[in-house]
Design a protein around this motif. Structure first.
Motif, PDB file in Angstrom:
ATOM      1  N   GLU A  59      57.833   5.625  46.177  1.00 17.10           N
ATOM      2  CA  GLU A  59      57.637   6.746  47.098  1.00 17.10           C
ATOM      3  C   GLU A  59      56.555   7.690  46.576  1.00 17.10           C
ATOM      4  O   GLU A  59      55.712   8.162  47.336  1.00 17.10           O
ATOM      5  CB  GLU A  59      58.957   7.502  47.293  1.00 17.10           C
ATOM      6  CG  GLU A  59      58.852   8.697  48.200  1.00 17.10           C
ATOM      7  CD  GLU A  59      58.444   8.368  49.609  1.00 17.10           C
ATOM      8  OE1 GLU A  59      57.762   9.201  50.236  1.00 17.10           O
ATOM      9  OE2 GLU A  59      58.781   7.268  50.082  1.00 17.10           O
ATOM     10  N   ARG A  60      56.572   7.962  45.266  1.00 17.62           N
ATOM     11  CA  ARG A  60      55.557   8.837  44.674  1.00 17.62           C
ATOM     12  C   ARG A  60      54.165   8.224  44.805  1.00 17.62           C
ATOM     13  O   ARG A  60      53.201   8.906  45.153  1.00 17.62           O
ATOM     14  CB  ARG A  60      55.887   9.086  43.203  1.00 17.62           C
ATOM     15  CG  ARG A  60      54.935  10.036  42.521  1.00 17.62           C
ATOM     16  CD  ARG A  60      55.375  10.366  41.132  1.00 17.62           C
ATOM     17  NE  ARG A  60      55.980   9.216  40.479  1.00 17.62           N
ATOM     18  CZ  ARG A  60      55.911   8.982  39.176  1.00 17.62           C
ATOM     19  NH1 ARG A  60      55.283   9.802  38.393  1.00 17.62           N
ATOM     20  NH2 ARG A  60      56.478   7.926  38.655  1.00 17.62           N
ATOM     21  N   CYS A 114      53.602  -1.344  49.115  1.00 21.49           N
ATOM     22  CA  CYS A 114      54.537  -0.217  48.960  1.00 21.49           C
ATOM     23  C   CYS A 114      55.580  -0.244  50.067  1.00 21.49           C
ATOM     24  O   CYS A 114      56.770  -0.029  49.817  1.00 21.49           O
ATOM     25  CB  CYS A 114      53.788   1.116  48.994  1.00 21.49           C
ATOM     26  SG  CYS A 114      52.941   1.556  47.484  1.00 21.49           S
ATOM     27  N   SER A 126      62.060   5.690  43.870  1.00 15.42           N
ATOM     28  CA  SER A 126      61.383   6.974  43.685  1.00 15.42           C
ATOM     29  C   SER A 126      59.941   6.788  43.194  1.00 15.42           C
ATOM     30  O   SER A 126      59.041   7.534  43.602  1.00 15.42           O
ATOM     31  CB  SER A 126      62.169   7.863  42.723  1.00 15.42           C
ATOM     32  OG  SER A 126      62.220   7.300  41.443  1.00 15.42           O
ATOM     33  N   ILE A 127      59.707   5.793  42.361  1.00 17.44           N
ATOM     34  CA  ILE A 127      58.344   5.533  41.869  1.00 17.44           C
ATOM     35  C   ILE A 127      57.440   5.074  43.005  1.00 17.44           C
ATOM     36  O   ILE A 127      56.309   5.535  43.146  1.00 17.44           O
ATOM     37  CB  ILE A 127      58.384   4.502  40.722  1.00 17.44           C
ATOM     38  CG1 ILE A 127      58.968   5.146  39.472  1.00 17.44           C
ATOM     39  CG2 ILE A 127      56.996   3.941  40.436  1.00 17.44           C
ATOM     40  CD1 ILE A 127      59.260   4.166  38.363  1.00 17.44           C
ATOM     41  N   ARG A 134      53.045   8.383  48.527  1.00 18.16           N
ATOM     42  CA  ARG A 134      52.667   9.740  48.929  1.00 18.16           C
ATOM     43  C   ARG A 134      51.267  10.098  48.455  1.00 18.16           C
ATOM     44  O   ARG A 134      50.564  10.853  49.121  1.00 18.16           O
ATOM     45  CB  ARG A 134      53.647  10.751  48.350  1.00 18.16           C
ATOM     46  CG  ARG A 134      54.722  11.192  49.268  1.00 18.16           C
ATOM     47  CD  ARG A 134      55.441  12.432  48.739  1.00 18.16           C
ATOM     48  NE  ARG A 134      55.438  12.575  47.302  1.00 18.16           N
ATOM     49  CZ  ARG A 134      56.483  12.367  46.513  1.00 18.16           C
ATOM     50  NH1 ARG A 134      57.618  11.979  47.031  1.00 18.16           N
ATOM     51  NH2 ARG A 134      56.396  12.547  45.216  1.00 18.16           N
ATOM     52  N   ASN A 135      50.862   9.591  47.302  1.00 15.83           N
ATOM     53  CA  ASN A 135      49.546   9.937  46.773  1.00 15.83           C
ATOM     54  C   ASN A 135      48.440   9.043  47.305  1.00 15.83           C
ATOM     55  O   ASN A 135      47.290   9.465  47.372  1.00 15.83           O
ATOM     56  CB  ASN A 135      49.558   9.906  45.245  1.00 15.83           C
ATOM     57  CG  ASN A 135      50.181  11.149  44.691  1.00 15.83           C
ATOM     58  OD1 ASN A 135      49.577  12.204  44.694  1.00 15.83           O
ATOM     59  ND2 ASN A 135      51.431  11.045  44.252  1.00 15.83           N
ATOM     60  N   CYS A 191      52.539   5.270  37.764  1.00 18.00           N
ATOM     61  CA  CYS A 191      53.626   4.543  38.428  1.00 18.00           C
ATOM     62  C   CYS A 191      53.680   3.094  37.959  1.00 18.00           C
ATOM     63  O   CYS A 191      54.765   2.528  37.794  1.00 18.00           O
ATOM     64  CB  CYS A 191      53.446   4.601  39.949  1.00 18.00           C
ATOM     65  SG  CYS A 191      53.695   6.230  40.646  1.00 18.00           S
ATOM     66  N   MET A 217      63.261  14.773  39.970  1.00 21.53           N
ATOM     67  CA  MET A 217      63.664  13.593  40.722  1.00 21.53           C
ATOM     68  C   MET A 217      65.180  13.469  40.691  1.00 21.53           C
ATOM     69  O   MET A 217      65.837  13.928  39.767  1.00 21.53           O
ATOM     70  CB  MET A 217      63.030  12.350  40.108  1.00 21.53           C
ATOM     71  CG  MET A 217      61.560  12.200  40.433  1.00 21.53           C
ATOM     72  SD  MET A 217      60.935  10.568  40.032  1.00 21.53           S
ATOM     73  CE  MET A 217      60.447  10.850  38.351  1.00 21.53           C
ATOM     74  N   VAL A 227      47.718   8.527  39.504  1.00 16.32           N
ATOM     75  CA  VAL A 227      49.145   8.492  39.827  1.00 16.32           C
ATOM     76  C   VAL A 227      49.629   7.049  39.903  1.00 16.32           C
ATOM     77  O   VAL A 227      50.708   6.713  39.412  1.00 16.32           O
ATOM     78  CB  VAL A 227      49.421   9.257  41.142  1.00 16.32           C
ATOM     79  CG1 VAL A 227      50.838   9.016  41.622  1.00 16.32           C
ATOM     80  CG2 VAL A 227      49.175  10.735  40.943  1.00 16.32           C
TER      81      VAL A 227
END
Length: 155
Positions: free
Chosen positions: A33-34, A135, A30-31, A37-38, A63, A1, A59
């Motif tokens: 976004e992760r 999100c 970034s958290i 994405r999942n 997070c 990251m 995930v």
């Protein structure tokens, strides 16, 4: 990251709360976004089998834990900024008030995301859509606050 700082322990909370809030804001981005994405993988990833809901829940749980740690640091930064706002010269007071307000907005949005994440982890009907919306809200808040907080990172 591509986080500015890997460990939250190394943040200069007392001496530079603006920089610390900027680092926390980038980590939150970034958290989220992760997690996004999942929960909602891209088209080609779905075409190739996608992500199982159990993996997505795992995930999101990770997070959620990371976001809780960042929330604690954000609360400390908010308290320091409130102290800054009550003392010092006029520029310091304005910067302290602005940073405390940005922290409050992040805290409220993070609490809402955490509630939706808990529902998603518990597999409640309709929680996936609510978490995706949250999100997106938190991502928009991150984009909105990135420039003002970056301008105050010298404080």
């Amino acid at each position: 990251m591509d986080d500015k700082i890997a460990l939250l322990i190394n943040l200069p909370l007392r001496t530079r709360p603006g920089f610390s809030l900027d680092a926390c804001l980038s980590k939150i981005g970034s958290i989220i976004e992760r997690a996004h994405r999942n929960i909602d993988p891209p088209f080609y990833r779905r075409l190739m089998g996608g992500v199982s809901k159990d993996h997505a829940r795992a995930v999101v749980a990770t997070c959620h834990a990371d976001l809780t740690a960042i929330l604690r640091v954000t609360l400390q930064i908010q308290n320091i900024c409130k102290d800054m706002a009550s003392s010092g010269d006029e520029a310091t007071r304005h910067a302290g008030n602005a940073l405390a307000g940005y922290c409050q907005r992040l805290i409220v949005a993070t609490h809402d995301w955490s509630a939706r994440a808990s529902d998603f982890e518990a597999n409640i009907f309709g929680s996936e859509k609510a978490l995706l919306e949250q999100c997106q809200r938190l991502t928009r808040l991150h984009e909105t606050l990135a420039k003002p907080v970056d301008n105050l990172s010298d404080w």
